[in-house]
Design a protein around this motif. Structure first.
Motif, short mmCIF file in Angstrom:
data_model
loop_
_atom_site.label_atom_id
_atom_site.label_comp_id
_atom_site.label_asym_id
_atom_site.label_seq_id
_atom_site.Cartn_x
_atom_site.Cartn_y
_atom_site.Cartn_z
N PRO A 27 0.83 -1.20 0.00
CA PRO A 27 0.00 0.00 0.00
C PRO A 27 0.87 1.26 0.00
CG PRO A 27 -0.02 -1.04 2.17
CD PRO A 27 0.68 -1.99 1.24
N VAL A 28 0.35 2.31 -0.60
CA VAL A 28 1.05 3.59 -0.67
C VAL A 28 0.18 4.65 -0.01
CG1 VAL A 28 1.97 5.38 -2.21
CG2 VAL A 28 2.23 2.96 -2.80
N HIS A 29 0.81 5.47 0.82
CA HIS A 29 0.11 6.53 1.53
C HIS A 29 0.78 7.87 1.24
CE1 HIS A 29 -0.73 2.87 3.86
NE2 HIS A 29 -1.87 3.45 4.22
N THR A 30 0.00 8.94 1.32
CA THR A 30 0.65 10.24 1.43
C THR A 30 1.36 10.25 2.78
OG1 THR A 30 -1.34 11.21 2.41
CG2 THR A 30 -1.07 11.43 0.01
N LEU A 31 2.47 10.95 2.83
CA LEU A 31 3.29 10.94 4.04
C LEU A 31 3.37 12.33 4.64
CD1 LEU A 31 6.25 8.72 2.75
CD2 LEU A 31 4.19 7.99 3.99
N ALA A 32 3.15 12.40 5.93
CA ALA A 32 3.27 13.68 6.63
C ALA A 32 4.69 14.21 6.45
CB ALA A 32 2.93 13.52 8.11
N VAL A 33 4.80 15.39 5.85
CA VAL A 33 6.09 16.04 5.53
C VAL A 33 7.08 15.06 4.91
CG1 VAL A 33 5.86 17.92 7.15
CG2 VAL A 33 6.93 15.80 7.93
N GLY A 34 6.57 14.08 4.16
CA GLY A 34 7.43 13.16 3.43
C GLY A 34 8.12 12.12 4.26
N VAL A 35 7.75 11.93 5.51
CA VAL A 35 8.42 10.98 6.40
C VAL A 35 7.80 9.60 6.22
CG1 VAL A 35 8.99 10.43 8.78
CG2 VAL A 35 8.94 12.81 8.04
N TYR A 36 8.63 8.61 5.98
CA TYR A 36 8.13 7.29 5.59
C TYR A 36 7.28 6.62 6.66
CZ TYR A 36 11.41 4.78 8.62
OH TYR A 36 12.06 4.27 9.71
N ASP A 37 7.55 6.93 7.95
CA ASP A 37 6.79 6.26 9.02
C ASP A 37 5.68 7.14 9.57
OD1 ASP A 37 8.42 8.10 10.21
OD2 ASP A 37 9.28 6.74 11.71
N ALA A 38 5.21 8.11 8.76
CA ALA A 38 4.09 8.95 9.16
C ALA A 38 3.03 8.93 8.06
CB ALA A 38 4.56 10.37 9.45
N PRO A 39 2.41 7.76 7.81
CA PRO A 39 1.45 7.66 6.71
C PRO A 39 0.15 8.38 7.03
CG PRO A 39 1.51 5.61 7.94
CD PRO A 39 2.60 6.48 8.52
N LEU A 40 -0.44 8.94 5.96
CA LEU A 40 -1.74 9.60 6.10
C LEU A 40 -2.77 8.84 5.29
CD1 LEU A 40 -0.46 13.31 5.78
CD2 LEU A 40 -1.07 12.08 7.87
N GLU A 41 -3.18 9.36 4.17
CA GLU A 41 -4.23 8.76 3.36
C GLU A 41 -3.65 7.74 2.38
OE1 GLU A 41 -7.44 10.21 -0.09
OE2 GLU A 41 -6.09 11.64 0.89
N GLU A 42 -4.26 6.57 2.27
CA GLU A 42 -3.83 5.59 1.28
C GLU A 42 -4.28 6.05 -0.10
OE1 GLU A 42 -4.12 0.81 0.16
OE2 GLU A 42 -4.87 1.54 2.10
N VAL A 43 -3.41 5.84 -1.09
CA VAL A 43 -3.73 6.26 -2.46
C VAL A 43 -3.48 5.10 -3.41
CG1 VAL A 43 -3.18 8.69 -2.02
CG2 VAL A 43 -1.40 7.16 -2.86
N GLN A 44 -4.10 5.19 -4.58
CA GLN A 44 -3.92 4.21 -5.64
C GLN A 44 -3.14 4.87 -6.79
OE1 GLN A 44 -4.76 1.02 -5.28
NE2 GLN A 44 -5.45 1.59 -3.22
N PRO A 45 -2.58 4.09 -7.69
CA PRO A 45 -1.86 4.68 -8.82
C PRO A 45 -2.76 5.62 -9.61
CG PRO A 45 -1.43 2.33 -8.71
CD PRO A 45 -2.51 2.60 -7.72
#
Length: 875
Positions: free
Chosen positions: A526-544
């Protein structure tokens, strides 16, 4: 009359003669309002980019300085404390313009005066009516029209329609221009703009200048004296076109064009970071690019192979090599935070694809919505999701699937014959290996430990990625196993290894391998938008998904039948290669225009966004994009586009300087003359090898390692190629080590291979002169050139003639000939004195006999010619 530099025996003239610097003369105050919608849009884009970059920070938002808000038309006309800022149609009455000019104090902006071009853009925009776009460029990520008000995911896709780069490509009708200078539509567009500015193009360059220019442009080496003479003497009406066709048909063309693309692909053959380990087989990608250009592979196919060759064309080895484009990231082999490293790699791929193919700074949307372009943060991660299942590969077999099946069958037979020995050996090694691996895996996170321990059949896509990334660090070498054993156990282990060594020659030979990327399977993490680009701070999941500013189309993702892959990259590749894509076509025609004219129609070749430069000729850009992709025109042919451009009158102009033209167009944006340029480091080396008679024509294969200057040390190693002829191959075949660029290339602005390079810097530095004047490399080239001349001519006058024709592609003028002969005479006398004192002199290589002082003087003449501006610059 030739436009030449006077002959001088100096170290290095690094600035091209004949380029007087004149103060920029700005446009007159009253520019008539344009009725051309495309021209108006271009003016609006350019002016509002200037305002967004320099003004909105202070004069925008809820509390603008001096109560002056420049973000909307009404606010700017209303003005602030000191009255209206803009008087549409009357630049001379506009406070905004007068303050940025400095005629009204205080001069703005306070951080420093605007460039002449920016001031001129504002003046022309005001004169044309000072229109605001429907959604103006915004500072600080504003998504609602107010600076600073943006939030991740809130940018409105509709606002993109106001920006030229996101509009559909419309192939406009070329202007109807009756002029003998016009050879085709490109010239018609150029001449129309020149006439509007009261300018005329420069006269056509002379033939020796023209063939030298186009040969360097298309081959990266100078023409031979024989090629120059043949063209000069050919008076047929299409003599020049015949030269162009010959150059495009030569394999030297692909070698030259590949170098431009390799800059974009951040191609290198080592990992970077501290260890900078070598990447075996990276050279295959370089050869793929060369062959693609030589075969005139359609550009859309070229793009698609590099993004998803393994999914789209799994049975074609070249397409598998092509995926190396997305494998050229710098990597840290001993990284401990594997999850972070995975995210950094995905960021690199996303940024590179966005920059190279789409011409956008998508990386600015990694942590928040793009501050200037209509790229919400969500779009950045939707684009990244196409690559979420990717894994780096260095073992991609370069054979068809049928051949691979046959090879695996032969290997299976060998393994069956050696099964008993291998099982016994594995039983001895396994306990030792497990013990050693336990120590190696301790520094890694619990998430990575779980991925290691999870049985292969149960690993998720993400676990597979983590496992494959960490596996090289867990590798246990045979010698480490041997050191951990003792007594009879070790003796038996050695006997079994000896048995396997005897069987090894019977094992089928390894297949040729390449590096690239594939997917870990048919599912993706799964891919998420990341809070300030930090890999361990996922926000909303997105699709391609594609960039919402460019299309409303949803990707059609279908996993391929032939390979275990998600099919995601195939969907992206098809969108990139679609002629309806408004970005990819404009971007590539602009890059090729830049190669031939020194500056793109869009100067910021990898930034077509609002803070980039607007096109100087927007209609021409769209006409080229439409012509490039049209099935009835060029049909994605890169060679066809090169031919179209280099056969124009605009390209054939001389570089003659005109003060009156420079006053109106100081940057030559309207193309009233050819833009002189300096050779890159690779072209300097190749040209010197060619004129010295040493350049090898061998193509392809593993990279070469030429001699390094004494004292240069490289961490990753530099095993100098033993064969001298092999060392003299073209510069595109020199090994590219990230942490130690080849010294000559580094001196002449070879790019940093950690990121794509859209346009190289051109610097003038003392080390460049010292490198060409004092290095053993330069002296060796001069000795070889002198040796070639000695074999070709006997008299001093004949040798001077030959030297000039080799170095500059022309005969010396009478004054130059006299100066050179005087130099040879004086230098020979001086060198005889030194020879009498027992000093060792340079000597022409490959030539025996003759006066050693005269030979050394000829070497010095050749050395001086190679340091002349005329050798280093293209007119």
């Amino acid at each position: 009359m030739h436009q030449r530099h006077s002959f001088r025996f100096s170290l290095l003239g690094l600035t091209a003669a004949g380029l007087p610097l004149t103060p920029a003369a700005l446009l007159a105050g009253g520019v008539p309002q344009t009725r051309d919608p495309e021209r108006t849009a271009s003016l609006v884009t350019r002016a509002h980019t200037v305002l967004a970059t320099h003004c909105f920070k202070c004069h925008g938002g809820t509390a603008p300085l001096s109560k002056l808000d420049l973000t909307t038309s009404a606010a700017a006309r209303r003005g602030g404390t000191h009255g209206p800022a803009v008087a549409p149609g009357r630049p001379q009455d506009s406070r905004l313009l007068r303050m940025v000019e400095g005629t009204l104090k205080p001069q703005m902006p306070p951080t420093g005066a605007l460039s002449d071009a920016d001031v001129a853009a504002l003046r022309e925009w005001i004169a044309a009516g000072a229109q605001w776009p429907a959604a103006a460029p915004q500072a600080n990520g504003a998504a609602d029209g107010r600076p600073g008000a943006g939030a991740p995911g809130s940018a409105r896709p509709g606002s993109a329609l106001t920006h030229w780069a996101f509009r559909p490509v419309a192939r406009p009708t070329p202007p109807a221009v009756r002029d003998p200078w016009v050879r085709g539509p490109v010239d018609a567009f150029v001449l129309t703009r020149l006439r509007a500015a009261g300018l005329r193009p420069a006269p056509e360059a002379d033939r020796s200048t023209l063939i030298r220019r186009v040969t360097f442009d298309l081959h990266g080496v100078p023409p031979t004296p024989e090629e120059v003479e043949q063209f000069v003497q050919d008076r047929s009406p299409h003599a020049y076109e015949k030269v162009v066709d010959r150059l495009l048909a030569s394999p030297r063309y692909g070698e030259r064009q590949a170098r431009h693309w390799l800059d974009l692909a951040r191609f290198a053959e080592s990992e970077g970071f501290k260890a900078d380990e070598t990447r075996p087989n990276a050279w295959r990608y370089r050869d793929y690019v060369i062959e693609s250009f030589n075969s005139d592979k359609p550009y859309n196919r070229f793009m698609m192979e590099q993004v998803a060759g393994d999914e789209l064309y799994p049975d074609q080895p070249a397409a598998l090599v092509a995926t190396g484009f997305n494998r050229h990231w710098a990597d840290e082999s001993n990284a401990r935070n594997i999850r972070l490293r995975r995210q950094e790699i995905l960021n690199d791929i996303t940024d590179t694809v966005g920059s190279v193919y789409l011409g956008l700074t998508v990386g600015c949307a990694r942590c928040h919505d793009h501050k200037y372009d209509p790229i919400p943060q969500k779009d950045y991660y939707r684009l990244q999701a196409f690559f979420a299942a990717s894994q780096p590969r260095e073992d991609i077999p370069l054979v068809s699937r049928a051949e691979l099946v046959r090879h695996r069958g032969a290997v299976a037979q060998w393994e069956a014959r050696t099964r008993d020995t291998r099982v016994a050996l594995e039983a001895l090694e396994q306990p030792v290996r497990e013990k050693l691996v336990r120590g190696k895996r301790m520094p890694f996170t619990p998430e990575v430990q779980d991925a290691i321990d999870t049985p292969p059949a149960k690993r998720t896509a993400l676990q597979w990625q983590l496992f494959l990334k960490v596996s090289p660090q867990l590798e246990v070498k045979d010698e480490d196993i041997g050191k951990a054993m003792k007594g009879e156990e070790k003796a038996r282990w050695e006997r079994l290894r000896a048995e396997m060594a005897r069987e090894a020659p019977k094992k089928p030979s390894d297949l040729p391998l390449a590096l690239g990327i594939t997917d870990v399977g048919r599912t993706a993490p799964p891919v998420h938008t990341l809070a300030v680009g930090v890999y361990d701070a996922p926000l909303e999941e997105v699709q391609p998904g594609f960039l919402s500013a460019a299309t409303t189309e949803a990707p059609q993702i279908v996993p391929p039948r032939e390979v275990e892959s998600t099919g995601r990259r195939s969907a992206l590749a098809r969108w990139l290669g679609d002629a309806r894509n408004p970005l990819t076509t404009r971007v590539i025609v602009n890059r090729i225009w830049q190669q031939h004219f020194g500056r793109g129609l869009v100067a910021s070749a990898s930034d077509f966004g609002r803070t980039g430069d607007p096109p100087t000729h927007p209609e021409l850009l769209d006409w080229l994009a439409g012509t490039f992709t049209g099935r009835e025109t060029l049909n994605w042919s890169v060679k066809g586009l090169h031919r179209l451009l280099v056969t124009t009158s605009a390209y054939r102009q001389s570089s003659r300087f005109e003060a009156t033209a420079a006053a109106k167009d100081p940057q030559n944006l309207l193309l009233w003359r050819y833009r002189r340029w300096r050779l890159e480091g690779e072209a300097i080396r190749d040209a010197a090898l060619l004129v010295s008679g040493r350049l090898s024509g061998k193509m392809g294969g593993p990279s070469i390692f030429p001699d390094l200057p004494r004292g240069v040390v490289t961490r990753g190693g530099w095993p100098v190629t033993a064969d001298p002829q092999e060392r003299d191959r073209r510069s595109v075949y020199i090994f590219v080590r990230r942490n130690m660029r080849y010294p000559l290339f580094e001196a002449f602005d070879f790019p940093d291979t950690h990121e794509p390079c859209a346009r190289r810097n051109v610097t003038n530095t003392a080390p460049q002169a010292l490198m060409l004047f004092n290095s053993e490399l330069a002296l060796g080239m001069a000795e070889s050139m002198a040796g070639r001349i000695v074999q070709d001519a006997e008299s001093p006058a004949g040798r001077v003639e030959r030297a000039y024709r080799l170095a500059f592609g022309r005969a010396p003028e009478s004054e130059e000939r006299e100066q050179a002969l005087q130099f040879l005479s004086r230098q020979s006398s001086l060198l005889r004195d030194r020879l009498g004192r027992g000093e060792k002199l340079a000597a022409p290589r490959g030539a025996s006999g003759g006066d050693p002082a005269e030979g050394a003087a000829l070497v010095d003449l050749c050395h001086a010619l190679m340091n002349a501006n005329e050798f280093l610059y293209v007119d």
